[in-house]
Design an enzyme around this catalytic site. Structure first.
Site, PDB file in Angstrom:
ATOM      1  N   CYS A 161      13.978  11.106   6.105  1.00 48.47           N
ATOM      2  CA  CYS A 161      13.853  10.758   7.528  1.00 48.47           C
ATOM      3  C   CYS A 161      15.204  10.899   8.234  1.00 48.47           C
ATOM      4  O   CYS A 161      15.255  11.170   9.417  1.00 48.47           O
ATOM      5  CB  CYS A 161      13.297   9.363   7.689  1.00 48.47           C
ATOM      6  N   GLU A 202      10.259  16.703  14.211  1.00 49.03           N
ATOM      7  CA  GLU A 202      10.670  16.521  12.821  1.00 49.03           C
ATOM      8  C   GLU A 202       9.918  17.524  11.947  1.00 49.03           C
ATOM      9  O   GLU A 202       8.693  17.511  11.883  1.00 49.03           O
ATOM     10  CB  GLU A 202      10.344  15.088  12.384  1.00 49.03           C
ATOM     11  N   GLU A 211       9.922   2.018  10.445  1.00 45.80           N
ATOM     12  CA  GLU A 211      10.977   2.969  10.116  1.00 45.80           C
ATOM     13  C   GLU A 211      10.334   4.342  10.197  1.00 45.80           C
ATOM     14  O   GLU A 211       9.547   4.701   9.324  1.00 45.80           O
ATOM     15  CB  GLU A 211      11.516   2.649   8.709  1.00 45.80           C
ATOM     16  N   LYS A 249       0.892  -1.173   0.000  1.00 43.72           N
ATOM     17  CA  LYS A 249       0.000   0.000   0.000  1.00 43.72           C
ATOM     18  C   LYS A 249       0.929   1.221   0.000  1.00 43.72           C
ATOM     19  O   LYS A 249       1.483   1.600   1.028  1.00 43.72           O
ATOM     20  CB  LYS A 249      -0.885  -0.019   1.247  1.00 43.72           C
TER      21      LYS A 249
HETATM   22  P1  NAP Z   1       2.035   8.865   7.305  1.00 45.61           P
HETATM   23  O1  NAP Z   1       0.625   9.286   7.444  1.00 45.61           O
HETATM   24  O2  NAP Z   1       2.689   8.155   8.424  1.00 45.61           O
HETATM   25  O3  NAP Z   1       2.114   7.985   5.953  1.00 45.61           O
HETATM   26  C1  NAP Z   1       2.929   6.869   5.718  1.00 45.61           C
HETATM   27  C2  NAP Z   1       2.113   5.753   5.088  1.00 45.61           C
HETATM   28  O4  NAP Z   1       1.176   5.229   6.038  1.00 45.61           O
HETATM   29  C3  NAP Z   1       1.268   6.191   3.897  1.00 45.61           C
HETATM   30  O5  NAP Z   1       1.181   5.161   2.955  1.00 45.61           O
HETATM   31  C4  NAP Z   1      -0.072   6.435   4.556  1.00 45.61           C
HETATM   32  O6  NAP Z   1      -1.148   6.477   3.663  1.00 45.61           O
HETATM   33  C5  NAP Z   1      -0.132   5.283   5.520  1.00 45.61           C
HETATM   34  N1  NAP Z   1      -1.083   5.459   6.613  1.00 45.61           N
HETATM   35  C6  NAP Z   1      -1.589   6.612   7.119  1.00 45.61           C
HETATM   36  N2  NAP Z   1      -2.445   6.342   8.135  1.00 45.61           N
HETATM   37  C7  NAP Z   1      -2.493   4.999   8.266  1.00 45.61           C
HETATM   38  C8  NAP Z   1      -3.187   4.112   9.140  1.00 45.61           C
HETATM   39  N3  NAP Z   1      -4.019   4.563  10.090  1.00 45.61           N
HETATM   40  N4  NAP Z   1      -2.995   2.784   8.995  1.00 45.61           N
HETATM   41  C9  NAP Z   1      -2.159   2.307   8.059  1.00 45.61           C
HETATM   42  N5  NAP Z   1      -1.475   3.101   7.197  1.00 45.61           N
HETATM   43  C10 NAP Z   1      -1.632   4.432   7.304  1.00 45.61           C
HETATM   44  O7  NAP Z   1       2.938  10.089   6.944  1.00 45.61           O
HETATM   45  P2  NAP Z   1       2.456  11.442   6.218  1.00 45.61           P
HETATM   46  O8  NAP Z   1       1.147  11.908   6.768  1.00 45.61           O
HETATM   47  O9  NAP Z   1       2.477  11.194   4.776  1.00 45.61           O
HETATM   48  O10 NAP Z   1       3.597  12.440   6.686  1.00 45.61           O
HETATM   49  C11 NAP Z   1       3.511  13.053   7.979  1.00 45.61           C
HETATM   50  C12 NAP Z   1       4.847  13.156   8.649  1.00 45.61           C
HETATM   51  O11 NAP Z   1       5.439  11.859   8.777  1.00 45.61           O
HETATM   52  C13 NAP Z   1       5.903  13.933   7.877  1.00 45.61           C
HETATM   53  O12 NAP Z   1       5.767  15.288   8.039  1.00 45.61           O
HETATM   54  C14 NAP Z   1       7.180  13.375   8.453  1.00 45.61           C
HETATM   55  O13 NAP Z   1       7.483  14.014   9.651  1.00 45.61           O
HETATM   56  C15 NAP Z   1       6.838  11.939   8.705  1.00 45.61           C
HETATM   57  N6  NAP Z   1       7.324  11.064   7.609  1.00 45.61           N
HETATM   58  C16 NAP Z   1       8.408  10.298   7.838  1.00 45.61           C
HETATM   59  C17 NAP Z   1       8.889   9.486   6.830  1.00 45.61           C
HETATM   60  C18 NAP Z   1      10.071   8.612   7.025  1.00 45.61           C
HETATM   61  O14 NAP Z   1      10.728   8.244   6.050  1.00 45.61           O
HETATM   62  N7  NAP Z   1      10.376   8.188   8.223  1.00 45.61           N
HETATM   63  C19 NAP Z   1       8.276   9.469   5.581  1.00 45.61           C
HETATM   64  C20 NAP Z   1       7.142  10.264   5.374  1.00 45.61           C
HETATM   65  C21 NAP Z   1       6.685  11.040   6.418  1.00 45.61           C
HETATM   66  P3  NAP Z   1      -1.590   7.914   3.061  1.00 45.61           P
HETATM   67  O15 NAP Z   1      -0.546   8.251   2.075  1.00 45.61           O
HETATM   68  O16 NAP Z   1      -2.920   7.676   2.455  1.00 45.61           O
HETATM   69  O17 NAP Z   1      -1.637   8.889   4.216  1.00 45.61           O
END
Ligand code: NAP
Ligand code: MG
Length: 472
Positions: free
Chosen positions: A279, A379, A245, A170
């Site tokens: 990250c 972050e 991660e 996903k």
């Molecule tokens: P996120 O919501 O954690 O998204 C990561 C993945 O998880 C996406 O595929 C997302 O789908 C999915 N997801 C979201 N809610 C979920 C749930 N309840 N159950 C299962 N999967 C779920 O991250 P984001 O909102 O895109 O970014 C927010 C913050 O996360 C950023 O500002 C950053 O600080 C951090 N981040 C960290 C990394 C890293 O490499 N460690 C990468 C991205 C973001 P959707 O795309 O549909 O939301």
């Protein structure tokens, strides 16, 4: 604008059980560039069933055959790398140069590394009167973010396939087009039906359904700590393996005697190249009081060299961030820095000149940042560098270790021995010594709230294996 139909399930592109769709937006011009199905719980279930059905056959293939499929996949990714780079720039917004050099190229190397590991790895060992087999964990649910749309996919799918696991992916809703290209490459590589499946969709619907599915044996997630915590709890409840991660707040510690100009230059390049959306980005620069003002000046000069602009234009130093929500989040952090008394020496919360459209953020440098400030703890995930001052090595260590995170870091010193001694005291999963470069075979993953589990190389492969011991 194109409607991309279908989810890749059981070796075929088939329609979603639902009618929902997701628009993919180019963050540079805010135009919709494509639409994909928003997969449902039913779609996830169909994909998991396909993965389960394909598991016995794939798990039983000789490692050499899995290696051959991974080699073919690597070749497909390499052959389509220009299309992949352009797609990543269109849906993520990083510069095309960065897409080519890193976003498209590193996954080719990583996939190749797992072809080699699959071929050469010993999946059994002898311990005393036991033979220990390293067997695939089973069906993997992979949930990936948008910041490295292909790298985050190959980091999970390549070792899973090498181990003999089957996968349901996903991908992030912001970057599904790259994931579709990946699925096309998997199909063209001759990977059997059901071994790899793709369900595009929303995290709260398809992602959640995948994490909760009782027939998934391992959930591998990369993304925010908030969602990671939920996934960890779900996996714990289902007694599933889990790899998380998560984020970081990595420190670049410049010790007295280091090459200050180079350390600052590389730090700024690191934070700006993917618009700060890495990250492991070095979002905190720690400088000794004696060199602090010099470092502040150098950092401001470096930031000014990167001009925000159209990511396809090779003169642009950085593109936009991924979407409006991220832009607003980053600007919120910049305002909090100002409110909490940090000194703005480059950039700021205003849109860059001449760019009224697109989610652009100016490269921003804050000086006089203290460890208690929000911008020193959370972050930001944008092109923002914070400079913190220290008086002694002990204080530098305390500041560097003084966040909830522990993903990466860097140490600069006059000599390697001093830098290594300091690095050994950091609570973090990776440390670059005097500008050491990224290594795709070294284990990558977090201490503390930055996660559990490791990706890349043989440590990444081990995540997808479980032991069975036979006593003689
Ligand atoms: P996120 O919501 O954690 O998204 C990561 C993945 O998880 C996406 O595929 C997302 O789908 C999915 N997801 C979201 N809610 C979920 C749930 N309840 N159950 C299962 N999967 C779920 O991250 P984001 O909102 O895109 O970014 C927010 C913050 O996360 C950023 O500002 C950053 O600080 C951090 N981040 C960290 C990394 C890293 O490499 N460690 C990468 C991205 C973001 P959707 O795309 O549909 O939301
Ligand atoms: Mg999200």
């Amino acid at each position: 604008m194109k409607y991309h139909e279908g989810l890749y399930i059981d070796g075929d592109w088939r329609p979603s059980a639902g009618t929902g769709t997701i628009d993919v937006v180019n963050p540079a011009d805010e135009q919709v560039i494509g639409t994909v199905p928003a997969g449902t719980e039913q779609d996830v279930d169909a994909a998991v069933r396909a993965a389960r059905a394909a598991l016995p056959g794939w798990a039983a293939t000789a490692p050499a055959e899995r290696a051959a499929r991974l080699t073919a996949l690597r070749d497909q990714l390499a052959a389509r790398s220009e299309e992949i780079a352009r797609t990543i720039t269109a849906e993520l917004g990083c510069t095309l140069a960065f897409s080519r050099r890193v976003q498209a190229a590193v996954p080719v190397a990583v996939t190749g590394s797992y072809a080699e590991l699959a071929a050469g790895h010993s999946f059994e060992e002898r311990i005393g009167n036991s033979t220990v087999y390293h067997e695939p964990v089973g069906v993997v649910g992979a949930i990936t973010p948008w910041n490295y749309p292909l790298h985050q996919i190959t980091n999970k799918v390549a070792p899973a396939l090498a181990a003999g696991c089957t996968v349901v992916l996903k991908p992030a809703e912001d970057t599904p087009l790259t994931a579709r290209l990946f699925a096309e490459c998997v199909a063209a590589a001759g990977v059997p039906a059901g071994v790899f499946n793709l369900v595009t969709g929303l995290g709260t619907v398809a992602g959640q359904a995948l994490a909760e599915h009782l027939d998934v044996d391992l959930v591998s997630f990369t993304g925010s700590t908030a969602v990671g915590r939920k996934i960890g709890a779900i996996a714990g409840g289902g007694v599933k393996r889990v790899a998380l991660e998560l984020g970081g707040k990595s420190a670049n510690v410049i010790l007295p005697g280091a090459d200050l100009a180079q350390a600052v230059r590389i730090n700024l390049a690191d934070v700006i190249r993917n618009s700060g959306q890495s990250c492991n980005t070095l979002s905190r620069m720690l400088v000794h009081a004696d060199q602090y003002e010099e470092a502040v000046e150098l950092a401001a000069q470096e930031a000014a060299r990167y001009l925000p602009g159209d990511p396809e234009d090779e003169k642009s130093g950085l593109g936009p961030v991924v979407n409006a929500r991220q832009r607003d989040r980053v600007l919120g952090y910049i305002r909090s820095g100002l409110d909490e008394g940090a000194r703005l020496v480059a950039g700021g919360p205003d849109a860059p000149e001449g760019l009224p459209t697109g989610y652009y953020v100016r490269p921003t440098v804050f000086a006089d940042v203290t460890p208690d400030m929000t911008i020193a703890q959370e972050e930001i995930f944008g092109p923002v560098v914070t400079l913190l001052r220290y008086e002694s090595e002990e204080e530098a260590l305390e500041i560097a270790n003084g966040t909830d995170y522990g993903l990466a870091g860097a140490v600069w010193a006059a000599d390697e021995g001093t830098a290594v001694a300091f690095a050994r005291r950091l609570h973090t999963g990776q440390v670059d010594i005097n500008g050491g470069r990224f290594n795709i075979l070294a284990p990558f993953g977090g201490h503390k709230q930055s996660g559990v589990g490791r990706e890349l190389g043989v440590h990444g492969l081990a995540e997808y294996l479980q032991t069975k011991s036979l006593q003689f």
